[in-house]
Design a protein around this motif. Structure first.
Motif, PDB file in Angstrom:
ATOM      1  N   UNK A  38       9.756  10.047  -8.823  1.00 10.69           N
ATOM      2  CA  UNK A  38      11.188  10.373  -8.750  1.00 10.69           C
ATOM      3  C   UNK A  38      11.483  11.259  -7.538  1.00 10.69           C
ATOM      4  N   UNK A  39      12.569  10.945  -6.833  1.00 12.24           N
ATOM      5  CA  UNK A  39      12.908  11.685  -5.624  1.00 12.24           C
ATOM      6  C   UNK A  39      12.271  11.126  -4.366  1.00 12.24           C
ATOM      7  N   UNK A  40      11.445  10.074  -4.530  1.00 13.51           N
ATOM      8  CA  UNK A  40      10.766   9.472  -3.389  1.00 13.51           C
ATOM      9  C   UNK A  40      11.193   8.021  -3.209  1.00 13.51           C
ATOM     10  N   UNK A  41      11.017   7.547  -1.968  1.00 16.07           N
ATOM     11  CA  UNK A  41      11.258   6.138  -1.649  1.00 16.07           C
ATOM     12  C   UNK A  41       9.971   5.520  -1.139  1.00 16.07           C
ATOM     13  N   UNK A  42       9.842   4.215  -1.342  1.00 12.95           N
ATOM     14  CA  UNK A  42       8.750   3.440  -0.758  1.00 12.95           C
ATOM     15  C   UNK A  42       9.306   2.737   0.472  1.00 12.95           C
ATOM     16  N   UNK A  43       8.672   2.963   1.622  1.00 17.42           N
ATOM     17  CA  UNK A  43       9.157   2.399   2.881  1.00 17.42           C
ATOM     18  C   UNK A  43       8.086   1.496   3.490  1.00 17.42           C
ATOM     19  N   UNK A  44       8.494   0.294   3.858  1.00 13.55           N
ATOM     20  CA  UNK A  44       7.618  -0.607   4.602  1.00 13.55           C
ATOM     21  C   UNK A  44       7.733  -0.225   6.069  1.00 13.55           C
ATOM     22  N   UNK A  45       6.616   0.179   6.660  1.00 14.66           N
ATOM     23  CA  UNK A  45       6.629   0.769   7.994  1.00 14.66           C
ATOM     24  C   UNK A  45       6.734  -0.304   9.083  1.00 14.66           C
ATOM     25  N   UNK A  46       7.597  -0.046  10.040  1.00 14.22           N
ATOM     26  CA  UNK A  46       7.717  -0.889  11.229  1.00 14.22           C
ATOM     27  C   UNK A  46       7.015  -0.256  12.425  1.00 14.22           C
TER      28      UNK A  46
ATOM     29  N   UNK B 116       0.404   9.843   5.772  1.00 17.13           N
ATOM     30  CA  UNK B 116       0.379   8.489   5.246  1.00 17.13           C
ATOM     31  C   UNK B 116       1.051   7.433   6.088  1.00 17.13           C
ATOM     32  N   UNK B 117       1.507   7.785   7.307  1.00  9.13           N
ATOM     33  CA  UNK B 117       2.274   6.818   8.109  1.00  9.13           C
ATOM     34  C   UNK B 117       1.404   5.799   8.832  1.00  9.13           C
ATOM     35  N   UNK B 118       0.092   6.030   8.933  1.00  8.90           N
ATOM     36  CA  UNK B 118      -0.801   5.056   9.579  1.00  8.90           C
ATOM     37  C   UNK B 118      -1.132   3.949   8.581  1.00  8.90           C
ATOM     38  N   UNK B 119      -0.115   3.267   8.094  1.00 14.01           N
ATOM     39  CA  UNK B 119      -0.329   2.280   7.029  1.00 14.01           C
ATOM     40  C   UNK B 119       0.868   1.341   6.971  1.00 14.01           C
ATOM     41  N   UNK B 120       0.746   0.317   6.135  1.00 12.43           N
ATOM     42  CA  UNK B 120       1.833  -0.659   5.994  1.00 12.43           C
ATOM     43  C   UNK B 120       2.983  -0.110   5.154  1.00 12.43           C
ATOM     44  N   UNK B 121       2.680   0.800   4.225  1.00 11.40           N
ATOM     45  CA  UNK B 121       3.709   1.387   3.376  1.00 11.40           C
ATOM     46  C   UNK B 121       3.490   2.889   3.274  1.00 11.40           C
ATOM     47  N   UNK B 122       4.574   3.620   3.029  1.00 10.38           N
ATOM     48  CA  UNK B 122       4.496   5.063   2.853  1.00 10.38           C
ATOM     49  C   UNK B 122       5.478   5.484   1.770  1.00 10.38           C
TER      50      UNK B 122
END
Length: 337
Positions: free
Chosen positions: A28-36, A97-103
């Motif tokens: 809760x309070x977080x989003x899942x982002x697919x990194x570009x 965690x940004x060195x990944x496909x999702x964060x």
């Protein structure tokens, strides 16, 4: 999902490799982002070498700034209240965690990506511009009409800070850098008052001459021990020194004279960003949105991107950052999108 890991947990750039790790699940309070795209920072080099103390909420995967598309929320029912929805294009600052496909990231650390910015440009904003804003405005208490000295002038934080200082009405902006190419960039492209090559110039003496001994109101220093005496010498009365890094070491050489601290009433303050709580970081994010984002949209602020690498070429990207030859951001982009 694919992510960058370090063989053995720490090591040189060549120890990094692409691996598969579980896709994170937002709370809760977080989003899942697919990194570009994601930006590289000097702290990443230290973390990779096992020399950076991670905040407890940080994952082992490196990377704190990114751009991407929201794919989910920890609490879908409350998501609409945060001003974001699935499919929104965003950029933001995370604890790692940004060195990944999702964060996964706190929604209060996300910013809507304007159409005027590319994925690469947006990924190069959060860490550098928030750090510069923090140092200049919050800790340095910079005011219009004051002067400022940015060490490591061609670094991404200083490039951001120089633009901010100009926009805030600096009377003079000085900088140090390590090559004539960087000096020319700082003076001709960024418009600093005077830049000094720290390898060949006595920047402290030169600034004293240029200011007729008055010095500078604020110095932002990433170097530490070797520059400390110079920072004190060039500080104006009631001047401030903000210490953001120790690239030159933390132990002062013999003979350092701390007298100026007393008779010029100099204030020296160190600061970090990543170890701050999300409420503090969120206030800085709001400052970025209010003060800087409109200037990115109209082109008066610029993100200087040195080079863009594919995600899979992370080793080359780190090696370039380690070379200290760059002017601006190094960005990695995710493939197959």
């Amino acid at each position: 999902m694919r992510a960058i890991a370090v063989q053995g947990g720490k090591g040189p750039a060549t120890a990094m490799h692409v691996t598969d790790i579980p896709k994170p699940v937002p709370a809760p309070g977080q989003a899942l982002v697919k990194i570009r795209a994601f930006g590289l920072n000097r702290m990443d080099l230290l973390q990779r070498e096992g020399l950076y103390p991670l905040p407890p909420q940080a994952p082992v995967t490196m990377g704190v700034e990114f751009s991407g598309v929201i794919e989910g929320f920890g609490d879908e029912a409350a998501a609409s209240k945060c001003g974001f929805k699935n499919g929104d294009e965003v950029f933001g600052l995370a604890y790692g965690g940004a060195y990944a496909e999702y964060i996964i990231v706190a929604t209060k650390m996300l910013v809507h990506k304007p159409k005027e910015l590319s994925w690469e440009e947006a990924a190069g904003i959060p860490e550098t511009w928030i750090t510069a804003s923090q140092a200049l405005l919050l800790i340095g208490e910079f005011k219009s009409g004051q002067s400022v000295l940015w060490h490591a002038g061609a670094s991404s934080v200083s490039i951001s800070g120089i633009q901010l200082a100009k926009a805030e009405g600096a009377s003079a902006i000085y900088a140090t850098a390590g090559s004539q190419e960087k000096i020319d960039f700082l003076e001709k492209e960024l418009g600093v008052t005077k830049a000094f090559n720290y390898k060949t110039d006595d920047w402290a003496s030169e600034i004293q001459k240029l200011t007729n001994g008055a010095g500078v109101n604020l110095t932002i220093d990433f170097i530490g021990a070797p520059y400390f005496q110079g920072d004190l010498d060039v500080a104006a009365r009631d001047g401030r020194v903000v210490l953001l890094g120790l690239m030159g070491g933390g132990k002062l050489p013999d003979g350092v004279n701390i007298g100026p601290l007393l008779y010029k009433r100099v204030r020296v303050e160190g600061s970090t960003l990543r170890s701050r709580d999300v409420e503090y970081q969120g206030k800085l994010r709001d400052t970025l949105v209010e003060h800087a984002l409109p200037k990115f949209c109209d082109g008066s602020f610029k993100v200087f991107v040195e080079k863009v690498f594919p995600f899979e070429e992370i080793i080359a990207a780190h090696q370039l950052l380690e070379s200290n030859q760059t002017k601006g951001k190094i960005i990695c982009v995710m493939g197959g999108q």
